[in-house]
Write a protein that holds these residues in place. Structure first.
Motif, PDB file in Angstrom:
ATOM      1  N   ILE A  67       0.849  -1.199   0.000  1.00  0.00           N
ATOM      2  CA  ILE A  67       0.000   0.000   0.000  1.00  0.00           C
ATOM      3  C   ILE A  67       0.883   1.246   0.000  1.00  0.00           C
ATOM      4  CG2 ILE A  67      -1.644   1.360   1.353  1.00  0.00           C
ATOM      5  CD1 ILE A  67      -2.871  -1.305   2.295  1.00  0.00           C
ATOM      6  N   LEU A  68       1.919   1.209   0.834  1.00  0.00           N
ATOM      7  CA  LEU A  68       2.820   2.363   0.907  1.00  0.00           C
ATOM      8  C   LEU A  68       3.563   2.576  -0.411  1.00  0.00           C
ATOM      9  CD1 LEU A  68       4.287   1.883   4.492  1.00  0.00           C
ATOM     10  CD2 LEU A  68       2.592   3.566   3.748  1.00  0.00           C
ATOM     11  N   ALA A  69       3.789   1.484  -1.137  1.00  0.00           N
ATOM     12  CA  ALA A  69       4.500   1.577  -2.420  1.00  0.00           C
ATOM     13  C   ALA A  69       3.550   1.896  -3.575  1.00  0.00           C
ATOM     14  CB  ALA A  69       5.249   0.277  -2.687  1.00  0.00           C
ATOM     15  N   THR A  70       2.324   2.249  -3.279  1.00  0.00           N
ATOM     16  CA  THR A  70       1.283   2.628  -4.259  1.00  0.00           C
ATOM     17  C   THR A  70       0.842   1.478  -5.156  1.00  0.00           C
ATOM     18  OG1 THR A  70       2.659   3.344  -6.114  1.00  0.00           O
ATOM     19  CG2 THR A  70       2.250   4.965  -4.395  1.00  0.00           C
ATOM     20  N   LEU A  71       1.107   0.246  -4.727  1.00  0.00           N
ATOM     21  CA  LEU A  71       0.716  -0.890  -5.568  1.00  0.00           C
ATOM     22  C   LEU A  71      -0.676  -1.400  -5.225  1.00  0.00           C
ATOM     23  CD1 LEU A  71       4.070  -2.848  -5.624  1.00  0.00           C
ATOM     24  CD2 LEU A  71       2.989  -1.695  -7.543  1.00  0.00           C
ATOM     25  N   LEU A  72      -1.117  -1.105  -4.033  1.00  0.00           N
ATOM     26  CA  LEU A  72      -2.442  -1.550  -3.601  1.00  0.00           C
ATOM     27  C   LEU A  72      -3.224  -0.355  -3.089  1.00  0.00           C
ATOM     28  CD1 LEU A  72      -1.794  -4.767  -1.472  1.00  0.00           C
ATOM     29  CD2 LEU A  72      -2.902  -4.649  -3.689  1.00  0.00           C
ATOM     30  N   LYS A  73      -4.521  -0.437  -3.258  1.00  0.00           N
ATOM     31  CA  LYS A  73      -5.385   0.606  -2.713  1.00  0.00           C
ATOM     32  C   LYS A  73      -5.928   0.117  -1.376  1.00  0.00           C
ATOM     33  CE  LYS A  73      -7.785   3.644  -5.912  1.00  0.00           C
ATOM     34  NZ  LYS A  73      -8.814   3.720  -6.923  1.00  0.00           N
ATOM     35  N   PRO A  74      -5.831   0.928  -0.337  1.00  0.00           N
ATOM     36  CA  PRO A  74      -6.405   0.483   0.936  1.00  0.00           C
ATOM     37  C   PRO A  74      -7.927   0.432   0.866  1.00  0.00           C
ATOM     38  CG  PRO A  74      -5.580   2.733   1.112  1.00  0.00           C
ATOM     39  CD  PRO A  74      -5.183   2.234  -0.241  1.00  0.00           C
ATOM     40  N   THR A  75      -8.506  -0.509   1.602  1.00  0.00           N
ATOM     41  CA  THR A  75      -9.965  -0.595   1.663  1.00  0.00           C
ATOM     42  C   THR A  75     -10.515   0.590   2.447  1.00  0.00           C
ATOM     43  OG1 THR A  75      -9.618  -2.976   1.809  1.00  0.00           O
ATOM     44  CG2 THR A  75     -11.862  -2.194   2.149  1.00  0.00           C
ATOM     45  N   ALA A  76      -9.801   0.939   3.511  1.00  0.00           N
ATOM     46  CA  ALA A  76     -10.199   2.099   4.299  1.00  0.00           C
ATOM     47  C   ALA A  76      -8.948   2.700   4.911  1.00  0.00           C
ATOM     48  CB  ALA A  76     -11.179   1.683   5.394  1.00  0.00           C
ATOM     49  N   GLY A  77      -9.084   3.918   5.415  1.00  0.00           N
ATOM     50  CA  GLY A  77      -7.943   4.574   6.033  1.00  0.00           C
ATOM     51  C   GLY A  77      -7.076   5.271   5.013  1.00  0.00           C
ATOM     52  N   GLU A  78      -6.022   5.882   5.497  1.00  0.00           N
ATOM     53  CA  GLU A  78      -5.184   6.679   4.609  1.00  0.00           C
ATOM     54  C   GLU A  78      -3.725   6.499   5.016  1.00  0.00           C
ATOM     55  OE1 GLU A  78      -4.143   7.885   2.020  1.00  0.00           O
ATOM     56  OE2 GLU A  78      -5.725   9.257   1.430  1.00  0.00           O
ATOM     57  N   ALA A  79      -2.851   6.706   4.074  1.00  0.00           N
ATOM     58  CA  ALA A  79      -1.421   6.608   4.369  1.00  0.00           C
ATOM     59  C   ALA A  79      -0.691   7.714   3.635  1.00  0.00           C
ATOM     60  CB  ALA A  79      -0.896   5.231   3.955  1.00  0.00           C
ATOM     61  N   TRP A  80       0.335   8.238   4.265  1.00  0.00           N
ATOM     62  CA  TRP A  80       1.140   9.296   3.653  1.00  0.00           C
ATOM     63  C   TRP A  80       2.608   8.892   3.684  1.00  0.00           C
ATOM     64  CZ3 TRP A  80      -2.825  10.014   7.057  1.00  0.00           C
ATOM     65  CH2 TRP A  80      -3.921  10.778   6.630  1.00  0.00           C
ATOM     66  N   VAL A  81       3.276   9.175   2.608  1.00  0.00           N
ATOM     67  CA  VAL A  81       4.717   8.981   2.572  1.00  0.00           C
ATOM     68  C   VAL A  81       5.330  10.318   2.181  1.00  0.00           C
ATOM     69  CG1 VAL A  81       6.634   7.768   1.496  1.00  0.00           C
ATOM     70  CG2 VAL A  81       4.512   6.550   1.940  1.00  0.00           C
ATOM     71  N   ALA A  82       6.246  10.775   2.997  1.00  0.00           N
ATOM     72  CA  ALA A  82       6.888  12.076   2.775  1.00  0.00           C
ATOM     73  C   ALA A  82       5.835  13.166   2.564  1.00  0.00           C
ATOM     74  CB  ALA A  82       7.833  12.003   1.584  1.00  0.00           C
ATOM     75  N   GLY A  83       4.730  13.042   3.253  1.00  0.00           N
ATOM     76  CA  GLY A  83       3.695  14.064   3.181  1.00  0.00           C
ATOM     77  C   GLY A  83       2.717  13.913   2.044  1.00  0.00           C
ATOM     78  N   HIS A  84       2.925  12.918   1.169  1.00  0.00           N
ATOM     79  CA  HIS A  84       2.035  12.724   0.033  1.00  0.00           C
ATOM     80  C   HIS A  84       1.108  11.534   0.276  1.00  0.00           C
ATOM     81  CE1 HIS A  84       4.656  15.479  -2.062  1.00  0.00           C
ATOM     82  NE2 HIS A  84       5.689  14.708  -1.765  1.00  0.00           N
ATOM     83  N   SER A  85      -0.122  11.696  -0.102  1.00  0.00           N
ATOM     84  CA  SER A  85      -1.087  10.615   0.061  1.00  0.00           C
ATOM     85  C   SER A  85      -0.801   9.496  -0.938  1.00  0.00           C
ATOM     86  CB  SER A  85      -2.495  11.162  -0.172  1.00  0.00           C
ATOM     87  OG  SER A  85      -3.359  10.103  -0.515  1.00  0.00           O
TER      88      SER A  85
END
Lengths: 307, 314
Positions: free
Chosen positions: B49-67
């Protein structure tokens, strides 16, 4: 600013194209394949050449030699169309699914390489090799020039049909590769479509023509309006132009009989209609199909990034 | 310090199965965060998910400030991702492999040769520059993939089980590289199902189990929270173990005293700082016990880990 950056980068070579070409042309494989392809084509040409001159050993003057030239040329081109149609999927059907199978696709998707460049790079590399196959066979086709009866126009038209065939088949295979998970299935799908177009369609067309000819030409007892006949005629020629083999033959016949490259007249029920030559319809249809499929492939690769 | 990776209520569901459940994770800048859990705990899903390969079902994640869902391109620019299982383009030469990925990250061709050489130097593969990737050993491929993850000089490295399947020497090399990356100022988010494997390079630890974060924080803090008592081993010269046990039980800070069979040494669970521990030793000798051994037993995190995850698995 982003747009300018992107434009300045696109002056750089497509990395996927460079990578694929390096992989493809490296080692003995590319060379061997080319050799086998040319050997096959060469053998076949020799056989046709020998057969024809044995059969027509009766002296027929320059006309017969020129005719031999035409036969030789046509045979080589038709065989080439077949070879190109059946070799191209081997390069493209694994383009996307192969990355998936080799577990390299994920890494690729986390890079900044856009889906468009990925797909176009794969397509470009495959077509570059097929182009090499097509160009290296030009000398074989040119054998016919020694005998005469073939003009440069015909060579150009043959090359156009060959290139469009390569592009369309590559696009079909690429799309199959993006659509299904495994290369095996993608290959089967691609070859099925190619087989349908190159072999299946002429069979159906032959059947239709045999049944429909008396009706169209008005020899049948079935009564038909002229408009209906014209529609039928156009349908028939369109179908004829959707197969590379029949389209090429139609083009050749029109060129020889009517001395026309673009349009020719066909008499229908006392009137005559203008029909575009086979290669025009073929090129337009398959270029369109190819472009649409490439666009769909790009969309599919892009979409899978957020599966 | 600012969080480089942050997830809030991150959830991923595959049909009925919950792979990641309501995960709140914070990875601070410059840290080496060890993401530990048994196989199937949700480590790989979180990383994907963090590597942008999967979409989370719910919730949010940010890496270096980017969603990771809204600004994937910026996230990709910020991360270097190394999956747990990956293929390489075996028919390419080592330098071509890196050159290809550098081009994929839009690095101009003029600077690529230098960059490739620097990276090969970093992962100690400069001598294999012209070899085919296929001819490299597994450990070398792993290092090459790590170099590949570094071509665009990312702020964060997401390494999924980088040491799995490697021989001990190759593992040590990967550990050394992670240390080097930290020294370069990068944030490293590294997973493992074996805690001891990454324990010594991590500054922070997060333990995940069945998709839930069990505990997370700085390494020392996690240790302390998992093990509130220090375990002190006490050996006596005169065999008055029972008497010592009774005496110790009455001292301040001593939570428990046990006398396991075998070596005859006492095990004291003690809560208190070093000064309190020293005072205990002084008091013990003053009370007339012939203490010949008095030392703190280092309990590896491995036992802690097993202790912690045992209950949830079963």
């Amino acid at each position: 600013m982003v747009a300018r950056r992107r434009r300045s980068f696109s002056r750089e070579l497509n990395p996927m194209l460079v990578k694929e070409l390096r992989g493809r042309m490296r080692g003995a494989r590319a060379f061997m394949m080319l050799s086998v392809y040319l050997a096959m084509l060469g053998c076949f040409t020799s056989i046709v050449y020998a057969l024809y001159f044995n059969l027509t050993s009766t002296p027929g003057g320059w006309g017969a030699v020129a005719y031999a030239g035409k036969v030789l040329f046509s045979t080589v081109v038709l065989l080439e169309i077949f070879l190109v149609a059946f070799i191209t999927p081997a390069f493209t059907a694994g383009a996307i699914s192969g990355e998936r199978e080799r577990k390299t696709y994920e890494i690729l998707r986390t890079t900044l390489l856009p889906a468009r460049r990925l797909v176009l790079g794969k397509l470009g590399a495959a077509l570059a090799y097929v182009l090499l196959l097509i160009l290296t066979a030009v000398p074989l086709e040119s054998l016919a020039f020694m005998l005469g009866g073939v003009v440069a126009k015909e060579l150009v038209l043959a090359l156009a049909v060959l290139l469009v065939t390569a592009f369309a088949v590559a696009a079909i295979s690429l799309f199959a590769s993006a659509l299904v998970r495994t290369t095996l299935v993608a290959t089967v799908v691609a070859y099925s479509v190619v087989l349908l177009i190159t072999v299946g369609m002429p069979l159906v067309l032959g059947l239709v023509a045999a049944l429909g000819d008396p009706i169209i030409s008005g020899y049948s007892s079935v009564q038909m309006s002229t408009t209906a006949r014209i529609v039928l005629m156009y349908t028939f020629f369109s179908l004829l132009s959707l197969n590379p083999i029949t389209a090429s033959i139609l083009t050749e016949v029109v060129l020889t009989e009517e001395q026309a490259i673009w349009l020719f007249r066909v008499p229908v029920g006392g009137r005559s209609i203008w029909v575009p030559s086979g290669w025009i319809v073929y090129t337009v249809v398959y270029l369109t199909v190819g472009i649409v499929l490439v666009a769909l492939t790009i969309r599919r690769v892009r979409r899978q990034e957020t599966r | 310090m600012a969080p480089v990776i942050e997830t809030r209520g991150l959830t991923k569901r595959y049909g009925q199965r919950l792979a990641v459940a309501d995960l709140d994770l914070v990875v601070e800048e410059g840290s080496v965060f060890g993401f530990v859990g048994p196989n199937g705990a949700g480590k790989t899903t979180t990383m994907r998910i963090l590597a942008t390969l999967l979409k989370p079902t719910a919730g949010e994640a940010w890496v270096a400030g980017h969603s990771v869902t809204k600004d994937r391109r910026a996230v990709r620019r910020a991360i270097g991702y190394m999956p747990d299982f990956f293929g390489v383009y075996g028919e390419m030469r080592v330098w071509e492999y890196l050159d290809f990925f550098a081009a994929c990250y839009e690095i101009p061709s003029a600077v690529r040769p230098r960059l490739v050489n620097d990276l090969l130097e970093l992962v100690d593969l400069a001598h294999r520059r012209e070899d085919y990737v296929d001819s490299l050993s597994r450990g070398m491929k792993q290092r090459l993939c790590l170099a590949r993850a570094l071509v665009h000089d990312p702020q964060v490295l997401i390494l999924d089980e980088p040491a799995s399947g490697l021989d001990p020497r190759a593992r040590v090399e990967i550990r050394e590289l992670i240390r080097e990356l930290q020294a370069m100022g990068k944030t490293v988010f590294v997973s493992s199902h074996i805690l001891s494997e990454i324990e010594e390079v991590c500054t922070h630890i997060g333990i995940i189990e069945a998709g839930r974060l069990v505990i997370s924080g700085p390494l020392e803090e996690v240790r302390r929270r998992l093990r509130p008592h220090r375990l002190v081993r006490v050996g006596l010269a005169d065999g008055r173990a029972e008497a010592a046990r009774a005496w110790l039980a009455g001292q301040e800070g001593v939570a428990e005293v046990s006398l396991p069979e075998g070596d005859g040494d006492l095990r004291v669970a003690f809560s208190g700082d070093d000064a309190a521990l020293a005072a205990l030793l002084a008091a013990m000798t003053a009370a007339g016990f012939a203490v010949i051994r008095f030392y703190e037993e280092e309990e590896g995190l491995e036992e802690v880990f097993l202790h912690l995850t045992k209950g949830i698995v079963s």
